[in-house]
Motif scaffolding. Structure first.
Motif, PDB file in Angstrom:
ATOM      1  N   HIS A  93       6.903  -0.149  -3.195  1.00 59.00           N
ATOM      2  CA  HIS A  93       5.601  -1.212  -3.506  1.00 59.00           C
ATOM      3  C   HIS A  93       6.291  -2.733  -3.416  1.00 59.00           C
ATOM      4  CE1 HIS A  93       3.294   1.826  -6.155  1.00 59.00           C
ATOM      5  NE2 HIS A  93       3.577   2.160  -4.921  1.00 59.00           N
ATOM      6  N   SER A  94       7.636  -2.941  -3.986  1.00 58.21           N
ATOM      7  CA  SER A  94       8.217  -4.260  -3.978  1.00 58.21           C
ATOM      8  C   SER A  94       8.550  -4.500  -2.659  1.00 58.21           C
ATOM      9  CB  SER A  94       9.289  -4.109  -4.988  1.00 58.21           C
ATOM     10  OG  SER A  94       8.786  -4.329  -6.252  1.00 58.21           O
ATOM     11  N   ALA A  95       9.197  -3.610  -2.170  1.00 58.49           N
ATOM     12  CA  ALA A  95       9.797  -3.826  -0.663  1.00 58.49           C
ATOM     13  C   ALA A  95       8.606  -4.311   0.449  1.00 58.49           C
ATOM     14  CB  ALA A  95      10.551  -2.676  -0.395  1.00 58.49           C
ATOM     15  N   ALA A  96       7.584  -3.652   0.344  1.00 66.05           N
ATOM     16  CA  ALA A  96       6.341  -3.724   1.287  1.00 66.05           C
ATOM     17  C   ALA A  96       5.757  -4.845   0.865  1.00 66.05           C
ATOM     18  CB  ALA A  96       5.256  -2.685   0.930  1.00 66.05           C
ATOM     19  N   LEU A  97       5.834  -5.425  -0.293  1.00 65.81           N
ATOM     20  CA  LEU A  97       5.337  -6.983  -0.631  1.00 65.81           C
ATOM     21  C   LEU A  97       6.201  -8.052  -0.204  1.00 65.81           C
ATOM     22  CD1 LEU A  97       2.655  -8.144  -1.918  1.00 65.81           C
ATOM     23  CD2 LEU A  97       3.751  -8.482  -4.045  1.00 65.81           C
ATOM     24  N   PHE A  98       7.464  -7.708  -0.085  1.00 66.89           N
ATOM     25  CA  PHE A  98       8.426  -8.451   0.515  1.00 66.89           C
ATOM     26  C   PHE A  98       8.296  -8.662   1.927  1.00 66.89           C
ATOM     27  CE2 PHE A  98      12.571  -8.950   2.983  1.00 66.89           C
ATOM     28  CZ  PHE A  98      13.043 -10.427   2.529  1.00 66.89           C
ATOM     29  N   LEU A  99       8.009  -7.531   2.705  1.00 67.90           N
ATOM     30  CA  LEU A  99       7.632  -7.617   3.983  1.00 67.90           C
ATOM     31  C   LEU A  99       6.336  -8.713   4.309  1.00 67.90           C
ATOM     32  CD1 LEU A  99       8.021  -6.230   6.985  1.00 67.90           C
ATOM     33  CD2 LEU A  99       6.634  -4.247   6.204  1.00 67.90           C
ATOM     34  N   LEU A 354       6.683   4.594   5.201  1.00 66.44           N
ATOM     35  CA  LEU A 354       5.501   4.205   4.612  1.00 66.44           C
ATOM     36  C   LEU A 354       5.695   2.607   4.185  1.00 66.44           C
ATOM     37  CD1 LEU A 354       2.584   4.693   3.246  1.00 66.44           C
ATOM     38  CD2 LEU A 354       3.606   4.921   1.112  1.00 66.44           C
ATOM     39  N   LEU A 355       6.767   2.053   4.532  1.00 63.24           N
ATOM     40  CA  LEU A 355       6.880   0.755   4.350  1.00 63.24           C
ATOM     41  C   LEU A 355       6.200  -0.074   5.625  1.00 63.24           C
ATOM     42  CD1 LEU A 355      10.540  -0.089   3.449  1.00 63.24           C
ATOM     43  CD2 LEU A 355       8.442  -0.576   1.979  1.00 63.24           C
ATOM     44  N   GLU A 356       6.108   0.217   6.617  1.00 59.23           N
ATOM     45  CA  GLU A 356       5.592  -0.421   7.728  1.00 59.23           C
ATOM     46  C   GLU A 356       3.925  -0.273   7.820  1.00 59.23           C
ATOM     47  OE1 GLU A 356       5.594  -0.343  12.747  1.00 59.23           O
ATOM     48  OE2 GLU A 356       6.391   1.173  11.684  1.00 59.23           O
ATOM     49  N   LYS A 357       3.424   1.006   7.246  1.00 56.89           N
ATOM     50  CA  LYS A 357       2.065   1.067   7.213  1.00 56.89           C
ATOM     51  C   LYS A 357       1.421   0.204   6.132  1.00 56.89           C
ATOM     52  CE  LYS A 357       2.074   5.669   9.449  1.00 56.89           C
ATOM     53  NZ  LYS A 357       1.165   5.089  10.661  1.00 56.89           N
ATOM     54  N   ALA A 358       2.166   0.068   4.928  1.00 60.70           N
ATOM     55  CA  ALA A 358       1.997  -0.694   3.887  1.00 60.70           C
ATOM     56  C   ALA A 358       1.665  -2.057   4.156  1.00 60.70           C
ATOM     57  CB  ALA A 358       2.522  -0.313   2.619  1.00 60.70           C
ATOM     58  N   GLY A 359       2.769  -2.391   5.064  1.00 57.72           N
ATOM     59  CA  GLY A 359       2.916  -3.740   5.295  1.00 57.72           C
ATOM     60  C   GLY A 359       1.927  -4.426   6.232  1.00 57.72           C
ATOM     61  N   MET A 360       1.336  -3.334   7.097  1.00 55.49           N
ATOM     62  CA  MET A 360       0.335  -3.494   7.940  1.00 55.49           C
ATOM     63  C   MET A 360      -1.000  -3.780   7.541  1.00 55.49           C
ATOM     64  SD  MET A 360       1.149  -0.814  11.000  1.00 55.49           S
ATOM     65  CE  MET A 360      -0.594  -1.310  12.127  1.00 55.49           C
ATOM     66  N   ILE A 361      -1.314  -2.959   6.179  1.00 58.27           N
ATOM     67  CA  ILE A 361      -2.437  -3.077   5.374  1.00 58.27           C
ATOM     68  C   ILE A 361      -2.504  -4.553   4.560  1.00 58.27           C
ATOM     69  CG2 ILE A 361      -3.553  -2.109   3.412  1.00 58.27           C
ATOM     70  CD1 ILE A 361      -2.313   0.495   4.056  1.00 58.27           C
ATOM     71  N   GLU A 363      -0.872  -7.088   5.619  1.00 56.86           N
ATOM     72  CA  GLU A 363      -1.081  -8.036   6.532  1.00 56.86           C
ATOM     73  C   GLU A 363      -2.537  -8.389   7.071  1.00 56.86           C
ATOM     74  OE1 GLU A 363       0.557  -9.193  11.104  1.00 56.86           O
ATOM     75  OE2 GLU A 363       1.589  -7.646  10.161  1.00 56.86           O
ATOM     76  N   THR A 364      -3.452  -7.188   7.117  1.00 57.12           N
ATOM     77  CA  THR A 364      -4.593  -7.066   7.426  1.00 57.12           C
ATOM     78  C   THR A 364      -5.638  -8.104   6.564  1.00 57.12           C
ATOM     79  OG1 THR A 364      -4.612  -5.280   8.681  1.00 57.12           O
ATOM     80  CG2 THR A 364      -6.688  -5.723   7.959  1.00 57.12           C
ATOM     81  N   ILE A 365      -5.120  -7.556   5.143  1.00 59.11           N
ATOM     82  CA  ILE A 365      -5.887  -8.295   4.018  1.00 59.11           C
ATOM     83  C   ILE A 365      -5.726  -9.791   4.087  1.00 59.11           C
ATOM     84  CG2 ILE A 365      -6.101  -8.345   1.384  1.00 59.11           C
ATOM     85  CD1 ILE A 365      -5.666  -5.525   1.278  1.00 59.11           C
ATOM     86  N   ILE A 366      -4.322 -10.369   4.289  1.00 61.56           N
ATOM     87  CA  ILE A 366      -4.132 -11.702   4.221  1.00 61.56           C
ATOM     88  C   ILE A 366      -4.740 -12.534   5.585  1.00 61.56           C
ATOM     89  CG2 ILE A 366      -2.191 -11.451   2.670  1.00 61.56           C
ATOM     90  CD1 ILE A 366      -0.397 -11.795   5.017  1.00 61.56           C
ATOM     91  N   MET A 367      -4.888 -11.712   6.597  1.00 65.54           N
ATOM     92  CA  MET A 367      -5.359 -12.462   7.802  1.00 65.54           C
ATOM     93  C   MET A 367      -6.770 -12.570   8.051  1.00 65.54           C
ATOM     94  SD  MET A 367      -2.571 -13.227   9.521  1.00 65.54           S
ATOM     95  CE  MET A 367      -3.140 -13.653  11.193  1.00 65.54           C
TER      96      MET A 367
END
Length: 368
Positions: A93-99, A354-361, A363-367
């Motif tokens: 979770h923390s690494a995905a948020l860093f992404l 899962l890191l890439e997929k979580a990061g994409m989600i 990114e979609t929310i912030i964009m």
């Protein structure tokens, strides 16, 4: 998503994975995150004893900007053998948020505006229910209007967004009853007051009390029962009952608590038993904002993100509910893979893929 960012996020994940720390003790974890954030982004970093967060904002904006917050947890859990491990995936979770922080940095470097402020919040102590409560002041300080959180959930396709309208996770608490009667010779139990009988009566009534609350799931799990000691010449004078109570709705949890305590107090007084009551590990119900849930569903549709609605709320608890009592929020799951071992099991590990997929989600929310 930039491949260099993903490689760096995986590096952070590996470091966090090999530095597990229990709730409230996440010193090295925060140091790792802070070092990477300051070395690889220009985001403002704010650190307190209980949490760490970054601020992304755009200058020269004519209109006031909406502020959203994305939240991750960072604590690990005991492994049952005296050690500590990341058995719930908070390292991921923390690494995905860093992404996501790296994504925001690239937007900044490209001078691409998204028209909003973004707070990335890493909190401690989710496992005890305390971390989010301690981090709530961030919402007021940074004028947060919406907060988003997620958890990886094994048993579902990798990267699938798991939605729930209204309740996502249960409210829960640990209830401890310490009962003090009067010890006697085991041959003359009538000369003493053995609290074991009251404990047995309470346990037998638990299913009835749970059935009395019909708004949603209400349950009680026996965690510990202790009466006296292994001495066959003594009728016990002391006893302890530990229960975990949980319910879909906070009001049902409180009604169950009151039913147990009202009966226990009445019977204890009648029997001449003194009782001490304490509560621990209290989690609020995690109740999603309907409009934000529908907004997230539409984002999944618009951007081809696989998603599904969970048939029932999760039985486990999540301290994200503390935030939702302060501002609008939505909590969702992300599938961790259909064959991934269950959370809190000794063989569980956050799937690196899962890191890439979580990061994409994120990114979609912030964009959008």
């Amino acid at each position: 998503m930039d491949s260099r960012d993903l490689k760096l996020a995986k590096e952070v994940w590996r470091k966090l994975h090999h530095t597990p720390e229990l709730s409230g003790q996440e010193t090295k974890t925060k140091e790792i995150l802070k070092d990477y954030l300051t070395n690889y982004t220009t985001l403002s970093v704010v650190e307190t004893p209980d949490y760490l967060y970054t601020v992304y904002e755009e200058k020269d904006c004519e209109q006031p900007q909406l502020t959203i917050c994305l939240r991750a947890d960072m604590d690990a859990i005991p492994d049952g053998e005296g050690g500590v491990f990341h058995g719930c995936g908070h390292d991921g979770h923390s690494a995905a948020l860093f992404l996501t922080a790296l994504c925001l940095e690239r937007l900044r470097q490209k001078c691409k505006k998204i028209g909003k402020r973004v707070i990335l919040l890493w909190q401690q102590a989710e496992e005890t229910g305390e971390g989010a409560r301690l981090a709530c002041p961030v919402l007021l300080k940074e004028s947060v209007s919406e907060i988003y959180g997620c958890h990886n959930i094994p048993g579902y396709p990798l990267g699938e967004v798991l939605l729930c309208k209204q309740v996502f996770a249960c409210a829960s608490k640990g209830l401890i009853l310490d009962l003090h009667g009067k010890q006697s010779h085991a041959a003359y139990p009538e000369q003493g007051i053995n609290p074991g009988y009251l404990i047995a009566e309470i346990v037998n009534k638990l299913p009835i009390w749970c059935e009395d609350h019909k708004k949603g799931l209400t349950m009680a799990s026996i965690i510990e029962m202790k009466v006296g000691s292994e001495n066959f010449g003594i009728s016990a004078g002391n006893g302890r009952l530990c229960l975990t109570l949980r319910a879909h709705y906070q009001e049902d949890l409180e009604m169950l608590t009151e039913a147990i305590l009202a009966y226990a107090r009445q019977q204890a007084e009648t029997s001449g038993i003194t009782m001490e009551v304490s509560e621990t590990d209290a989690f609020p119900d995690t109740v999603n904002d309907t409009a934000l849930t529908e907004k997230l569903e539409q984002l999944c549709i618009d951007h081809a993100l696989p998603y599904t609605y969970l048939p029932v709320p999760m039985r486990w608890s999540e301290d994200f509910g503390w935030y939702q009592k302060k501002c609008r929020g939505v909590f969702f799951g992300i599938g961790a893979g259909e064959k991934t071992p269950g959370l809190h099991t000794e063989s569980y590990c956050y799937p690196e893929a899962l890191l890439e997929k979580a990061g994409m989600i994120w990114e979609t929310i912030i964009m959008h």
